[in-house]
Design a protein around this motif. Sequence first.
Motif, mmCIF file in Angstrom:
data_model
loop_
_atom_site.group_PDB
_atom_site.id
_atom_site.type_symbol
_atom_site.label_atom_id
_atom_site.label_comp_id
_atom_site.label_asym_id
_atom_site.label_seq_id
_atom_site.Cartn_x
_atom_site.Cartn_y
_atom_site.Cartn_z
ATOM 1 N N THR A 406 45.070 0.948 -22.261
ATOM 2 C CA THR A 406 46.528 0.854 -22.324
ATOM 3 C C THR A 406 46.959 -0.076 -23.459
ATOM 4 O O THR A 406 47.928 0.199 -24.178
ATOM 5 N N GLN A 447 51.645 5.445 -17.763
ATOM 6 C CA GLN A 447 50.956 5.668 -16.502
ATOM 7 C C GLN A 447 51.935 5.626 -15.324
ATOM 8 O O GLN A 447 51.909 6.479 -14.454
ATOM 9 N N ASP A 526 49.245 8.172 -21.001
ATOM 10 C CA ASP A 526 48.394 7.346 -20.165
ATOM 11 C C ASP A 526 48.338 8.074 -18.828
ATOM 12 O O ASP A 526 49.262 7.985 -18.028
ATOM 13 N N VAL A 615 44.399 1.797 -11.479
ATOM 14 C CA VAL A 615 44.468 0.641 -12.374
ATOM 15 C C VAL A 615 45.551 -0.323 -11.899
ATOM 16 O O VAL A 615 46.651 0.101 -11.652
#
Length: 615
Positions: A406, A447, A526, A615
Amino acid sequence: MSEFHLQEEALGKAYDSKQMRRLLKYLRPYKSLVVISASALFFGSGTQIALIALVQIALDDYVMVGDLGGLTMIAGIYLAITIARFGAEYLQFYTTAKMGQETLHDIRMEVFAKLQRMDSKYFDKNPVGRLVTRVTNDVNTLNELFSSGVINVIGDIIMLVAFVSMMLYYDWLLSLAVFAVLPFLVVTTLIFRNKVRTVFRDLRVTIAQINAFVNEHLSGIAVVKLFAREKAIKEKFDTLNRRAMDQNLKQVFYYAVFFPVVELIGAVSLAALIVVGGMQITAGLLTFGELTAFILLVERFFRPIRDLSEKYNIMQASMASSERIFQLLDAKLDRAGLTPTVTIPRSAASSASPSTTPALSLKGEVEFKNVSFAYNEPEYVLKNISFKANPGENIAIVGATGAGKTSLISLLFRFYDFQSGQILIDNRDIREYDIFSLRSRIALAPQDVQIFSGNLAYNIRLGDNSISDEQVLAAAKDVGLDQALGDDFDLGMEIQERGATLSTGQKQLLSFARALAFDPDILTLDEATSSVDTATERLIQNALERIMKGRTSFVVAHRLSTIEKADRILVFHQGELRETGTHEELLAIGGVYQKLYRLQYQPRNIERSARSAVV
Ligand SMILES: Nc1ncnc2c1ncn2[C@@H]1O[C@H](COP(=O)(O)OP(=O)(O)O)[C@@H](O)[C@H]1O
Ligand SMILES: [Mg+2]
């Protein structure tokens, strides 16, 4: 948390000339309002004094001598002055409020515009809650300053001087009788002020805690219910709530004591006045009219003194608030070398990205040359990264959680500036591009998808009206959002705050549509790690393929299908680029990628990967 709240409530000086001067600068555009307001204030104060003098004249020169005809005339004048006073007060209230609101609008705009320009690093360090307080609470405290504080304090002092002069003019002995109670009044006020201030500050801390508590436990209501914690949490809330109640009552108690005590002091001084005044009249040193005027004066004399203590508190709170606001306004932007190229005119401060963004078209060649990056030195999260992506190439980025994937993407957008190395796009250093132009040509589907309240079209074009409805619709259909939403699909459909009405998969597709809407030259994605149902999974896969076609793309990949189809895979491990190649090539090497593949991507481990790769 409490430390943060205490910081919010810290109070300091009641007057700081440097800050005051800076605050007053905001009044500059409203000079005419200031002049009108001040004139109205002077005029209004003058009428108060004139009315008292008129009472004295009426009593001594007309009532005492029985001149009733002249008395009618005096009554007429009294009425005329009262009407004039009404006009002056109206004008003063209105212009002061207008001036205050205009100023607040400007300050709020400036603060918000500044926040919009802050870089990612700033938001890492400052919790959003605190920044929201800047724009709301702190600005509101200034509201009190502008609408009641500054100008009126000056007015109060002028009035006090005028009253004292007039009292001394009528009778200095009587004046002394009145002034004799002043020390008591001052001491009472000081004690009261200190007590109330402490309680008030405690109360604000408690209220801030209540806000945070309610916010947290309503946002997390699902968890609360899931673990059946309602009762315990209710009890915890009760403790806070009760504390607020006690503090409120304490505050009420101080007020309930203070006001009667001030009244009492006033009554004592009035009694002294009547005794001493009576003696003066008997001795022929004072008239009835003068004594009456004196009593009226004394009444008006105590009021501003009482108000001054309240205004002191407002001043003190405003100084603390303005200090925090100025700190924010003065904060340096951390993007070395580029920051001040965009200056935001105050009137147009709401649009952070100016419409004058130079048009840009990229081929899409991206090269990293020995890039090293640390959020906080010396903990480098990217170490000496070099690679090159050709125009149109699809690149997958893989690695364990925390490998730096990221972070790598965010460097491309200049969310952070890196410590060493170079990133080139179309053979030009990204620091040489205008940051808005650059960002307008690179898309990011992050994300965690951020949804804004508004309708679907707004969420896709994000207020950029240069993107037409047709383009929005095309983007939505291109990523299959119409299929995912079924019958509900409509550009005008309302989407709730935080996207509560959308599923994870639908949010992903929406984010793809957003990225696609302005037809970017470079696309970064992402991938979300959460698993979705098979139908949505297929939609997402199709969408991915479609949107990556024909443009350089970087995908932080968690899906085996995405990885296998990539032209090249970059394998990251603890901030280093360890391996590069296609799926087959990398498996053949038998290194980091192979291990990762065994653990996470192999088809029989899909279930497990969905759980472990969060994550
Ligand atoms: N905003 C941040 N401030 C400080 N450290 C960060 C920040 N974001 C990520 N990190 C750290 O940088 C490292 C790499 O994180 P990240 O790039 O998010 O990894 P990945 O996306 O591969 O999981 C991690 O050790 C993480 O803790
Ligand atoms: Mg990540």
